[in-house]
Scaffold this active site. Sequence first.
Site, PDB file in Angstrom:
ATOM      1  N   HIS A 111      12.551   5.335  -1.244  1.00  0.00           N
ATOM      2  CA  HIS A 111      12.038   3.890  -1.582  1.00  0.00           C
ATOM      3  C   HIS A 111      10.805   3.761  -0.663  1.00  0.00           C
ATOM      4  CE1 HIS A 111      15.962   2.525  -3.658  1.00  0.00           C
ATOM      5  NE2 HIS A 111      15.629   3.896  -4.190  1.00  0.00           N
ATOM      6  N   GLU A 133      10.343   1.451   1.420  1.00  0.00           N
ATOM      7  CA  GLU A 133      10.484   0.889   2.694  1.00  0.00           C
ATOM      8  C   GLU A 133      10.520   2.244   3.633  1.00  0.00           C
ATOM      9  OE1 GLU A 133      13.310  -2.028  -0.084  1.00  0.00           O
ATOM     10  OE2 GLU A 133      12.242  -0.259  -0.065  1.00  0.00           O
ATOM     11  N   CYS A 171      18.417   1.136   1.858  1.00  0.00           N
ATOM     12  CA  CYS A 171      17.307   0.901   2.495  1.00  0.00           C
ATOM     13  C   CYS A 171      17.649  -0.193   3.627  1.00  0.00           C
ATOM     14  CB  CYS A 171      16.137   0.329   1.600  1.00  0.00           C
ATOM     15  SG  CYS A 171      15.514   1.546   0.575  1.00  0.00           S
ATOM     16  N   ARG A 174      -2.643  10.403 -23.568  1.00  0.00           N
ATOM     17  CA  ARG A 174      -3.722  11.497 -23.447  1.00  0.00           C
ATOM     18  C   ARG A 174      -4.814  10.643 -22.622  1.00  0.00           C
ATOM     19  NH1 ARG A 174      -1.827  12.069 -28.163  1.00  0.00           N
ATOM     20  NH2 ARG A 174      -3.644  10.694 -28.923  1.00  0.00           N
ATOM     21  N   GLU A 192       3.781   0.648 -31.922  1.00  0.00           N
ATOM     22  CA  GLU A 192       2.653   0.775 -32.029  1.00  0.00           C
ATOM     23  C   GLU A 192       1.952   0.810 -33.657  1.00  0.00           C
ATOM     24  OE1 GLU A 192       0.316   3.815 -30.368  1.00  0.00           O
ATOM     25  OE2 GLU A 192       0.883   3.195 -28.418  1.00  0.00           O
TER      26      GLU A 192
END
Length: 357
Positions: free
Chosen positions: A44, A46, A78, A201, A284
């Site tokens: 992560h 951190e 973390c 692309r 789309e």
Amino acid sequence: MQRALALAALGEGDVHPNPLVGAVVVRDDRIVGRGYHRRCGGPHAEVYALDEAGDDARGATLYVTLEPCCHHGRTPPCTDRIIAAGVRRVVIATRDPNPQVDGGGVEHLRAAGIDVTEGILAAQAEALNEIFFTYIRRGAPFVQLKLAISLDGRIATRAGDARWISSAPSRIEAHRLRRRFMAIAVGVGTVIADDPRLTVRHVVGPDPVPIVLDRAGRLPPTARLLQGPIAPIVATASMPPDVEAVLAERGARIWRLRDSEGAIDLAQLLARLGSERIDSVLIEGGGDTAAHFLAAGLVDKLSWFVCPLLIGGRDAIPAVGGVGSARIADALRLKDVSTRWVGPDLLYEAYPVRNEA
């Protein structure tokens, strides 16, 4: 925190379905460590920042864009790493809505005697992670609708020609947008007309999972997306078994999702995608697909490239199909609208106003 947010954005497209997170370690008004989450399952933000800071982390302040995790997942908590490093203060932009964290990270740090400040640039941090926050809270993907339209609101001529309405800079920008999403969906009419590959692309990034909305089984077995790097998902309501067999031989996954009216159940589609840890879908095309998602109230955000040309004609294909609104009062309203130029085109980004009634 601004520096941490900029770092977080570098992970865009690579960490799904994890959040984008950046971290900065500061000691004596000097940045001594930087990091961001680079890939799902990897260290992560951190950890990267504290590793770079080394001994300078002791007594320092850690700025992080999302509440540090406090549970064992693919990586250790973390919070344990922060405590062990001897950090004196942690500044957090926003809490993590994941039920496994949501306040637990803050409590763990405070219980260890670390001073915690929350809410610094929270709005910016939540906007950066709008995909993650939506997915965690809803259990279904964040849905964004992208279209390129002429000034008179068309996405293709009466003959179906749509290449190219948008400019070259806009097409590159569209691929930058595409790389942010785990899946990309189009109607079968778009596949028949354009034979798209639905890959990323022009920019570097992972390819999304292709999704084809094909109610009756019109998807050509020679379609290029069936030859692509990722097996497509074909959502259908009444595909003939022989067509299904041919498409399955070519690697497609066929999902039969029929609603009470015999159409594809879009809400069921999103729920199933969420169950497969797909956190985001970019819509789309085409006009009917846009209309169905909008009418169902399933679009979270819109990106429209408005391009300086006029197509004209009553039979040209509109950006949003269907029967439309009978009254202006019933039209879909948008909020938080932003605009920017992309080459000669104007990109509008906005969010639908939800009816809370």
